[in-house]
Motif scaffolding. Sequence first.
Motif, PDB file in Angstrom:
ATOM      1  N   VAL A  20      52.020  78.914  41.383  1.00 46.72           N
ATOM      2  CA  VAL A  20      50.831  78.072  41.532  1.00 46.72           C
ATOM      3  C   VAL A  20      49.969  78.063  40.263  1.00 46.72           C
ATOM      4  N   GLY A  21      50.218  79.059  39.378  1.00 50.10           N
ATOM      5  CA  GLY A  21      49.475  79.096  38.119  1.00 50.10           C
ATOM      6  C   GLY A  21      48.521  80.283  37.984  1.00 50.10           C
ATOM      7  N   LYS A  22      48.789  81.369  38.719  1.00 47.91           N
ATOM      8  CA  LYS A  22      47.907  82.540  38.659  1.00 47.91           C
ATOM      9  C   LYS A  22      47.877  83.150  37.267  1.00 47.91           C
ATOM     10  N   SER A  23      49.073  83.336  36.705  1.00 47.57           N
ATOM     11  CA  SER A  23      49.142  83.979  35.390  1.00 47.57           C
ATOM     12  C   SER A  23      48.577  83.058  34.305  1.00 47.57           C
ATOM     13  N   THR A  24      48.844  81.761  34.430  1.00 50.32           N
ATOM     14  CA  THR A  24      48.283  80.807  33.475  1.00 50.32           C
ATOM     15  C   THR A  24      46.760  80.884  33.504  1.00 50.32           C
ATOM     16  N   LEU A  25      46.209  80.954  34.706  1.00 53.25           N
ATOM     17  CA  LEU A  25      44.753  81.038  34.856  1.00 53.25           C
ATOM     18  C   LEU A  25      44.197  82.303  34.211  1.00 53.25           C
ATOM     19  N   LEU A  26      44.835  83.435  34.513  1.00 49.09           N
ATOM     20  CA  LEU A  26      44.373  84.706  33.936  1.00 49.09           C
ATOM     21  C   LEU A  26      44.366  84.623  32.413  1.00 49.09           C
ATOM     22  N   ASN A  27      45.436  84.124  31.838  1.00 51.08           N
ATOM     23  CA  ASN A  27      45.528  84.049  30.375  1.00 51.08           C
ATOM     24  C   ASN A  27      44.446  83.148  29.795  1.00 51.08           C
ATOM     25  N   ARG A  28      44.187  82.027  30.456  1.00 49.46           N
ATOM     26  CA  ARG A  28      43.139  81.107  29.991  1.00 49.46           C
ATOM     27  C   ARG A  28      41.763  81.754  30.039  1.00 49.46           C
ATOM     28  N   LEU A  29      41.504  82.462  31.123  1.00 51.88           N
ATOM     29  CA  LEU A  29      40.182  83.066  31.289  1.00 51.88           C
ATOM     30  C   LEU A  29      39.940  84.143  30.238  1.00 51.88           C
ATOM     31  N   ILE A  30      40.987  84.897  29.938  1.00 55.46           N
ATOM     32  CA  ILE A  30      40.839  85.998  28.988  1.00 55.46           C
ATOM     33  C   ILE A  30      40.973  85.497  27.550  1.00 55.46           C
ATOM     34  N   GLY A  31      41.704  84.380  27.404  1.00 52.97           N
ATOM     35  CA  GLY A  31      41.900  83.840  26.054  1.00 52.97           C
ATOM     36  C   GLY A  31      42.986  84.565  25.272  1.00 52.97           C
ATOM     37  N   GLU A  32      43.847  85.247  25.992  1.00 57.74           N
ATOM     38  CA  GLU A  32      44.939  85.995  25.360  1.00 57.74           C
ATOM     39  C   GLU A  32      46.084  85.985  26.357  1.00 57.74           C
ATOM     40  N   LYS A  33      47.308  85.887  25.834  1.00 57.93           N
ATOM     41  CA  LYS A  33      48.417  85.841  26.767  1.00 57.93           C
ATOM     42  C   LYS A  33      48.803  87.231  27.256  1.00 57.93           C
ATOM     43  N   LEU A  34      48.257  87.605  28.406  1.00 56.13           N
ATOM     44  CA  LEU A  34      48.490  88.940  28.940  1.00 56.13           C
ATOM     45  C   LEU A  34      49.567  88.938  30.008  1.00 56.13           C
ATOM     46  N   SER A  35      49.663  87.846  30.735  1.00 58.02           N
ATOM     47  CA  SER A  35      50.571  87.814  31.867  1.00 58.02           C
ATOM     48  C   SER A  35      51.604  86.732  31.626  1.00 58.02           C
ATOM     49  N   ILE A  36      52.862  87.048  31.841  1.00 58.90           N
ATOM     50  CA  ILE A  36      53.905  86.098  31.464  1.00 58.90           C
ATOM     51  C   ILE A  36      53.957  84.922  32.434  1.00 58.90           C
ATOM     52  N   VAL A  37      54.365  83.776  31.893  1.00 57.83           N
ATOM     53  CA  VAL A  37      54.353  82.516  32.643  1.00 57.83           C
ATOM     54  C   VAL A  37      55.730  81.874  32.524  1.00 57.83           C
TER      55      VAL A  37
END
Length: 295
Positions: A20-37
């Motif tokens: 659904v885009g959970k990891s994409t959302l997390l990465n956007r909010l933090i501004g760093e790619k932390l969770s793989i998509v």
Amino acid sequence: MLIPENYRSGFATIIGKPNVGKSTLLNRLIGEKLSIVSPKPQTTRHRVKGIYTDKERQIVFIDTPGYLKPRYELQKQMMKSIEEGINDSDLLIFITDHKFPTDYDKQLCEIIKKEKRVNKFAILNKIDLMSDDIKDNIVSQLTDIGFSEIACISAVKDENMSVLIESISRYLPQSRPYYPLDDLSDMPVRFFAQEIIREQIFLSFRDEVPYSSTVTVEKFIELDNKIEILANVWFERRTQKIIFIGEKGKKIRSITEQSERELYKFLKKRVKLELWVKIKQDWRKKKNALKEFGY
Ligand SMILES: Nc1nc2c(ncn2[C@@H]2O[C@H](COP(=O)(O)OP(=O)(O)OP(=O)(O)O)[C@@H](O)[C@H]2O)c(=O)[nH]1
Ligand SMILES: [Mg+2]
């Protein structure tokens, strides 16, 4: 930085069906790619923390694996991490998309309805894929479920994202920050290395190969001008290993090179990666193996 009296801090767990885009959302909010998509469901397997900090708030976001009916021991572990997330957080962020309500959505909403201790926030993601009519219709259904607030966004197109932090932090308690102000996560760098390699496998293979694979980092040696990483890639069966290696080792070489490029972006240093392929028969069904692999 001086922490003001009315500073807000807390834990916000992101839950939602696979893909659904959970990891994409997390990465956007933090501004760093932390969770793989990846475009495949069940990409995320661990609870991944991403810490957002500014002058007024610190929000510890927790990305969770897509909720699933446990067919494997691995999926049981994934579900457990969602339940722990619900128990440990100040705010539940339920995220859904244009396909709402699927069976998963319904199951999750049942759990959310029963949960009385925490605030509940809904996010309708992928609005770039829906008409206004569909959007309005989903929002009214979400309103009936009893969310305190519903935000409509596109995590990929960056729509309505800028107000999200502010809206979310209104539901967190006043508190001093839990983590040092410049921390982005609490996971060790080896964890991210392992995940970045796993992501390349998810992006490069179809069917069972990504799901039956897992990665462990065996050596991580930081030198002056580069980082040397030795990682094992584990499969359940020999057939999967053969597909992964590919004809004359073509496939494993391209995965190694892609991973090196992505690791460089994250570690900001040149990476020399070596992948070893191993088999642990039916590891997804075995408790001991899961433990050994960090699940
Ligand atoms: N069109 C569109 N696609 C999106 C949006 N957000 C995420 N995606 C895509 O949806 C797919 C899944 O994204 P993920 O972030 O991996 O989804 P997830 O919920 O973390 O999935 P699991 O970890 O498998 O539970 C990827 O291909 C994303 O690029 C969006 O706002 N619009
Ligand atoms: Mg994910």
